[in-house]
Design a protein around this motif. Structure first.
Motif, PDB file in Angstrom:
ATOM      1  N   ALA A  22     -39.595   5.771 -27.824  1.00  0.00           N
ATOM      2  CA  ALA A  22     -39.209   6.877 -28.703  1.00  0.00           C
ATOM      3  C   ALA A  22     -37.861   7.448 -28.287  1.00  0.00           C
ATOM      4  CB  ALA A  22     -40.283   7.959 -28.677  1.00  0.00           C
ATOM      5  N   ARG A  23     -37.659   7.567 -26.997  1.00  0.00           N
ATOM      6  CA  ARG A  23     -36.374   8.063 -26.492  1.00  0.00           C
ATOM      7  C   ARG A  23     -35.251   7.081 -26.786  1.00  0.00           C
ATOM      8  NH1 ARG A  23     -35.526   9.011 -20.050  1.00  0.00           N
ATOM      9  NH2 ARG A  23     -33.259   9.358 -20.077  1.00  0.00           N
ATOM     10  N   LEU A  24     -35.550   5.789 -26.662  1.00  0.00           N
ATOM     11  CA  LEU A  24     -34.562   4.761 -26.962  1.00  0.00           C
ATOM     12  C   LEU A  24     -34.185   4.779 -28.437  1.00  0.00           C
ATOM     13  CD1 LEU A  24     -32.989   2.353 -25.763  1.00  0.00           C
ATOM     14  CD2 LEU A  24     -34.987   0.921 -26.219  1.00  0.00           C
ATOM     15  N   ARG A  25     -35.192   4.907 -29.284  1.00  0.00           N
ATOM     16  CA  ARG A  25     -34.956   4.998 -30.729  1.00  0.00           C
ATOM     17  C   ARG A  25     -34.048   6.177 -31.062  1.00  0.00           C
ATOM     18  NH1 ARG A  25     -35.333   1.555 -35.010  1.00  0.00           N
ATOM     19  NH2 ARG A  25     -37.342   0.490 -35.136  1.00  0.00           N
ATOM     20  N   ALA A  26     -34.329   7.311 -30.462  1.00  0.00           N
ATOM     21  CA  ALA A  26     -33.532   8.504 -30.727  1.00  0.00           C
ATOM     22  C   ALA A  26     -32.090   8.330 -30.257  1.00  0.00           C
ATOM     23  CB  ALA A  26     -34.169   9.714 -30.047  1.00  0.00           C
ATOM     24  N   ALA A  27     -31.915   7.636 -29.124  1.00  0.00           N
ATOM     25  CA  ALA A  27     -30.570   7.467 -28.561  1.00  0.00           C
ATOM     26  C   ALA A  27     -29.677   6.594 -29.439  1.00  0.00           C
ATOM     27  CB  ALA A  27     -30.666   6.881 -27.157  1.00  0.00           C
ATOM     28  N   VAL A  28     -30.268   5.637 -30.161  1.00  0.00           N
ATOM     29  CA  VAL A  28     -29.466   4.712 -30.970  1.00  0.00           C
ATOM     30  C   VAL A  28     -29.576   5.009 -32.459  1.00  0.00           C
ATOM     31  CG1 VAL A  28     -29.717   2.913 -29.226  1.00  0.00           C
ATOM     32  CG2 VAL A  28     -31.325   2.998 -31.135  1.00  0.00           C
ATOM     33  N   ALA A  29     -30.210   6.125 -32.801  1.00  0.00           N
ATOM     34  CA  ALA A  29     -30.415   6.435 -34.220  1.00  0.00           C
ATOM     35  C   ALA A  29     -29.097   6.477 -34.979  1.00  0.00           C
ATOM     36  CB  ALA A  29     -31.163   7.758 -34.359  1.00  0.00           C
ATOM     37  N   ALA A  30     -28.072   7.091 -34.384  1.00  0.00           N
ATOM     38  CA  ALA A  30     -26.786   7.202 -35.066  1.00  0.00           C
ATOM     39  C   ALA A  30     -26.123   5.851 -35.264  1.00  0.00           C
ATOM     40  CB  ALA A  30     -25.865   8.137 -34.279  1.00  0.00           C
ATOM     41  N   LEU A  31     -26.413   4.898 -34.398  1.00  0.00           N
ATOM     42  CA  LEU A  31     -25.811   3.565 -34.521  1.00  0.00           C
ATOM     43  C   LEU A  31     -26.398   2.792 -35.690  1.00  0.00           C
ATOM     44  CD1 LEU A  31     -25.760   2.512 -30.752  1.00  0.00           C
ATOM     45  CD2 LEU A  31     -23.845   3.358 -32.116  1.00  0.00           C
ATOM     46  N   GLY A  32     -27.575   3.191 -36.159  1.00  0.00           N
ATOM     47  CA  GLY A  32     -28.216   2.496 -37.269  1.00  0.00           C
ATOM     48  C   GLY A  32     -27.442   2.567 -38.566  1.00  0.00           C
ATOM     49  N   GLU A  33     -26.489   3.478 -38.650  1.00  0.00           N
ATOM     50  CA  GLU A  33     -25.673   3.565 -39.846  1.00  0.00           C
ATOM     51  C   GLU A  33     -24.626   2.454 -39.898  1.00  0.00           C
ATOM     52  OE1 GLU A  33     -23.937   7.393 -39.748  1.00  0.00           O
ATOM     53  OE2 GLU A  33     -25.851   8.485 -39.872  1.00  0.00           O
ATOM     54  N   ARG A  34     -24.292   1.893 -38.726  1.00  0.00           N
ATOM     55  CA  ARG A  34     -23.241   0.867 -38.666  1.00  0.00           C
ATOM     56  C   ARG A  34     -23.746  -0.486 -38.189  1.00  0.00           C
ATOM     57  NH1 ARG A  34     -19.539   2.588 -34.519  1.00  0.00           N
ATOM     58  NH2 ARG A  34     -21.168   3.980 -33.756  1.00  0.00           N
ATOM     59  N   TYR A  35     -24.912  -0.521 -37.551  1.00  0.00           N
ATOM     60  CA  TYR A  35     -25.411  -1.752 -36.957  1.00  0.00           C
ATOM     61  C   TYR A  35     -26.882  -1.951 -37.286  1.00  0.00           C
ATOM     62  CZ  TYR A  35     -21.219  -1.435 -34.011  1.00  0.00           C
ATOM     63  OH  TYR A  35     -19.924  -1.345 -33.564  1.00  0.00           O
ATOM     64  N   ARG A  36     -27.282  -3.209 -37.323  1.00  0.00           N
ATOM     65  CA  ARG A  36     -28.703  -3.546 -37.337  1.00  0.00           C
ATOM     66  C   ARG A  36     -29.165  -3.572 -35.880  1.00  0.00           C
ATOM     67  NH1 ARG A  36     -26.670  -7.632 -40.477  1.00  0.00           N
ATOM     68  NH2 ARG A  36     -27.170  -9.124 -38.837  1.00  0.00           N
TER      69      ARG A  36
END
Length: 329
Positions: A22-36
């Motif tokens: 869950a912490r990992l998901r939150a840390a990369v959430a913003a990257l999901g707009e530019r990356y898969r």
């Protein structure tokens, strides 16, 4: 859209793995707009429920893949398994115990976007790390950098980003059985950037690294990237041989001029013989370490075996569905 794959080795982390994810998901959430973004958990079989938890997580989250080894092959083998399975534009690897802060990932990606092909996270140990661990760690990095064929910066952790080109080299060109990944990453070259971080306290539990594992890790690193111990044996042998010749010549000269040696001095003689015997055994141990490396290489056994891959597994071997009893938020 480019892709990022996040690789986490796992062993006996049932208490923290869902919280970590869950912490990992939150840390990369913003990257999901530019990356898969996808996640790979490579794990040694654990005596707890870690495997069941992760397989259930993989069922519910299509971005999660779980690789379960056939037995405990170790941390480095888990990382290699993740590298071998990587098909993303960049691979990010970090431990799953919480000491490698996932919040650092956007900084690694930023350095990669700026042209770095390897982004190495550098561990800055503070007072929370024991004095003995800090001292021995600093000594190891200093020794391997001085006598080895690589420059391994102090604090280089198994927390890094690798570009697709670097992943391809390690996956396809580096075929060592007992791989020392930190050294290999430094050895391959490419454009590299560094990001410092302070390790956090483990989320729960204790370290799985016993002192014997750390010692073996250090020996593996030195023997993989340096022949200096072997050369030291040769040089020491030549020096001892030269001193023996000089001592023998002195004995002959003393005998010729009537200064023969009587029975006195047996204690010092036995001390010297015992010292030479210990030195020989020590050098034989060094030879044995290198010979063991060769032995492992020529056997050509695989570096790991995958028992379960959630990407291809729809059912367990007995035909039952995968575990669904564990709720995943």
């Amino acid at each position: 859209m480019k892709s990022l794959q996040i690789l986490c080795p796992v062993f006996r982390e049932e208490e923290v793995i869902l919280e970590f994810h869950a912490r990992l998901r939150a840390a990369v959430a913003a990257l999901g707009e530019r990356y898969r973004v996808s996640f790979v958990y490579a794990m040694d079989p654990s005596p707890d429920r870690t495997e069941a938890i992760l397989l259930a997580l993989a069922q519910r989250d299509p971005d999660v893949r779980v690789l379960v080894m056939s037995r405990r092959f170790g941390h480095q083998a888990a990382l290699i398994a993740g590298i071998d399975s990587c098909d993303a534009d960049a691979l990010i690897m970090l431990d799953s115990d919480g000491q490698h802060p996932p919040e650092l990932i956007p900084q690694l990606v930023e350095q990669w976007e700026n042209g770095a092909q390897i982004v190495q996270a550098m561990r800055q140990d503070g007072a929370e790390t024991g004095f003995l661990k800090r001292t021995t760690s600093a000594m190891f990095y200093r020794v391997i950098s001085r006598i080895g064929s690589i420059q391994l910066n102090p604090g280089a952790a198994d927390y890094r980003l690798l570009d697709r080109a670097v992943v391809r080299v390690i996956r396809d060109e580096v075929q060592e059985r007992n791989i020392f990944l930190r050294g290999i990453v430094a050895w391959v070259g490419y454009r590299i950037a560094f990001v410092e971080f302070e390790p956090l306290a483990r989320m729960k539990g204790a370290s799985k690294y016993r002192p014997s594992v750390l010692i073996n890790f250090a020996i593996q690193g030195i023997s993989s990237f340096s022949k200096t111990p072997l050369r030291l044996c040769t040089i020491t042998g030549l020096i001892v041989a030269a001193l023996s010749v000089l001592a023998g010549a002195a004995q002959v000269v003393g005998y010729v001029f009537g200064h023969g040696v009587g029975a006195a001095g047996w204690a010092s003689l036995m001390t010297f013989v015992s010292f030479l015997g210990g030195l020989q055994l020590f050098f034989m141990g060094i030879f044995g370490e290198y010979l063991g490396q060769i032995f492992d290489e020529v056997k050509r056994r695989p570096r790991y075996l995958i028992r379960t891959d959630s990407a291809t597994l729809a059912k367990t071997q007995d035909g039952a569905e995968l575990p669904r009893a564990i709720e995943v938020d």
